[in-house]
Write an enzyme that holds these catalytic residues in place. Structure first.
Site, mmCIF file in Angstrom:
data_model
loop_
_atom_site.group_PDB
_atom_site.id
_atom_site.type_symbol
_atom_site.label_atom_id
_atom_site.label_comp_id
_atom_site.label_asym_id
_atom_site.label_seq_id
_atom_site.Cartn_x
_atom_site.Cartn_y
_atom_site.Cartn_z
ATOM 1 N N GLU A 184 -29.307 -1.437 -31.313
ATOM 2 C CA GLU A 184 -30.730 -1.416 -31.669
ATOM 3 C C GLU A 184 -30.958 -1.230 -33.164
ATOM 4 O O GLU A 184 -31.986 -1.665 -33.694
ATOM 5 C CB GLU A 184 -31.442 -0.298 -30.905
ATOM 6 C CG GLU A 184 -31.493 -0.480 -29.401
ATOM 7 C CD GLU A 184 -32.399 -1.617 -28.973
ATOM 8 O OE1 GLU A 184 -33.403 -1.873 -29.670
ATOM 9 O OE2 GLU A 184 -32.089 -2.263 -27.955
ATOM 10 N N GLU A 238 -38.344 -0.595 -37.634
ATOM 11 C CA GLU A 238 -38.317 -2.020 -37.300
ATOM 12 C C GLU A 238 -38.430 -2.843 -38.573
ATOM 13 O O GLU A 238 -39.261 -2.561 -39.447
ATOM 14 C CB GLU A 238 -39.475 -2.326 -36.349
ATOM 15 C CG GLU A 238 -39.526 -3.753 -35.863
ATOM 16 C CD GLU A 238 -40.624 -3.968 -34.841
ATOM 17 O OE1 GLU A 238 -40.899 -5.141 -34.504
ATOM 18 O OE2 GLU A 238 -41.209 -2.963 -34.363
ATOM 19 N N ASN A 292 -46.006 4.873 -25.692
ATOM 20 C CA ASN A 292 -44.678 5.481 -25.684
ATOM 21 C C ASN A 292 -44.602 6.671 -26.635
ATOM 22 O O ASN A 292 -43.961 7.685 -26.322
ATOM 23 C CB ASN A 292 -43.611 4.453 -26.048
ATOM 24 C CG ASN A 292 -43.237 3.565 -24.876
ATOM 25 O OD1 ASN A 292 -43.269 3.992 -23.723
ATOM 26 N ND2 ASN A 292 -42.907 2.313 -25.160
#
Length: 305
Positions: free
Chosen positions: A158, A167, A205
């Site tokens: 990831e 990100e 989340n």
């Protein structure tokens, strides 16, 4: 009657042993395990693999798996070094039990991620373990090591080897605010992008992870990119409590021996699994096999999804 005769019989036996010299087998001299003390001295710069013998601190040690820079006698019950005997009649300390809170030592962690971002500290990971004490601490030693390897293999994938904290595609940032949620996006519509080892994203989340961890991540999402322990905790939150597009949590997949492939399904589902992106699946599996090999544990079956 037998209880009164016992002292006489014991005395007679001791006398017989002393007469024949056989008493040496129960005396203090019978103390040391035979050790190969001709083995070379341990060196912090040398690489050792399972079965290699070294001497250090008046004792002989055997490596259980690949290692470099881990001092014999300091690696804990999960550690790489097994003390097999003394060399000079002394009594050096044995490998101390329970000194490591995680099946992966700091030296191994550094070897797994040689190019990692300094944000992803080992101490931050260890500090986060208290949030989910069953993680890498359930089932047999084999299961525990598999889970540690599986978690690190997925977060490595990831984050590009623990290189990326946030990100990289900034164009996605405004897309992670689900405005249908009653609590909205108080930190800003573009503030719930992927962060941390599991790349936590979406306002719901951040809200759910924060509620579970007792941290207000909905209002302070940047904590996941500024506090290493918080970042690791969000990764463990997902791993231990969320099934995502799968049918079980990644933790349950390993503990219940469903295989590494099910951890991938719980993270990215059909985006990668069922032929969605075989190269990405293979990348995760390659990481897992590398880490399980280093930890000296069989990876188990069902590696793919």
């Amino acid at each position: 009657m037998r209880s009164r005769r016992a002292p006489f019989l014991i005395a007679a036996l001791v006398a017989a042993l002393l007469t024949t010299g056989a008493a040496a087998v129960v005396g203090p001299a019978a103390q040391a395990v035979v050790a190969d003390c001709s083995a070379p001295a341990w060196s912090s710069s040398s690489v050792y693999v399972g079965g290699n013998l070294v001497t250090h601190g008046g004792a002989a040690w055997r490596a259980k798996w690949w290692t470099q820079g881990e001092t014999p006698g300091t690696t804990g019950e999960w550690g790489v070094w097994e003390r097999i005997g003394t060399c000079d009649g002394g009594d050096p300390p044995t490998d101390p039990p329970g000194t490591d809170a995680f099946p992966v030592s700091e030296a191994q962690f550094n070897q797994f991620f040689p190019n990692r971002n300094s944000f992803y500290t080992y101490s931050g990971l260890v500090a986060a373990l208290s949030a989910y004490p069953g993680f890498a601490n359930s089932g047999s030693e084999t299961i525990q090591r598999r889970e540690a390897a599986a978690f690190l293999a997925n977060v490595s994938h990831e984050t590009g080897g623990l290189v990326y904290v946030v990100e990289q595609n900034t164009a996605n940032y405004p897309h992670y605010c689900d405005t249908s949620q009653p609590y909205g996006c108080p930190a800003g519509n573009d503030q719930y992008y992927g962060r941390g080892p599991i790349q936590l994203s979406w306002n719901f989340n951040y809200k759910a992870a924060g509620d579970a961890l007792g941290i207000d991540l909905l209002n302070n999402p940047r904590l996941v990119q500024t506090d290493s322990a918080v970042a690791w905790k969000t990764g463990l939150w997902y791993w231990n409590t969320q099934s995502g597009p799968g049918t079980m949590t990644p933790h349950a997949a390993i503990v219940n021996d469903r295989g590494f492939g099910e951890t991938i399904r719980s993270i990215n589902g059909s985006i990668e699994c069922n032929g969605g992106n075989p190269a990405q699946v293979q990348s995760r599996v390659d990481n897992y096999l590398r880490f399980t090999s280093a930890l000296g544990v069989d990876p188990g079956g069902n590696l793919y999804c």
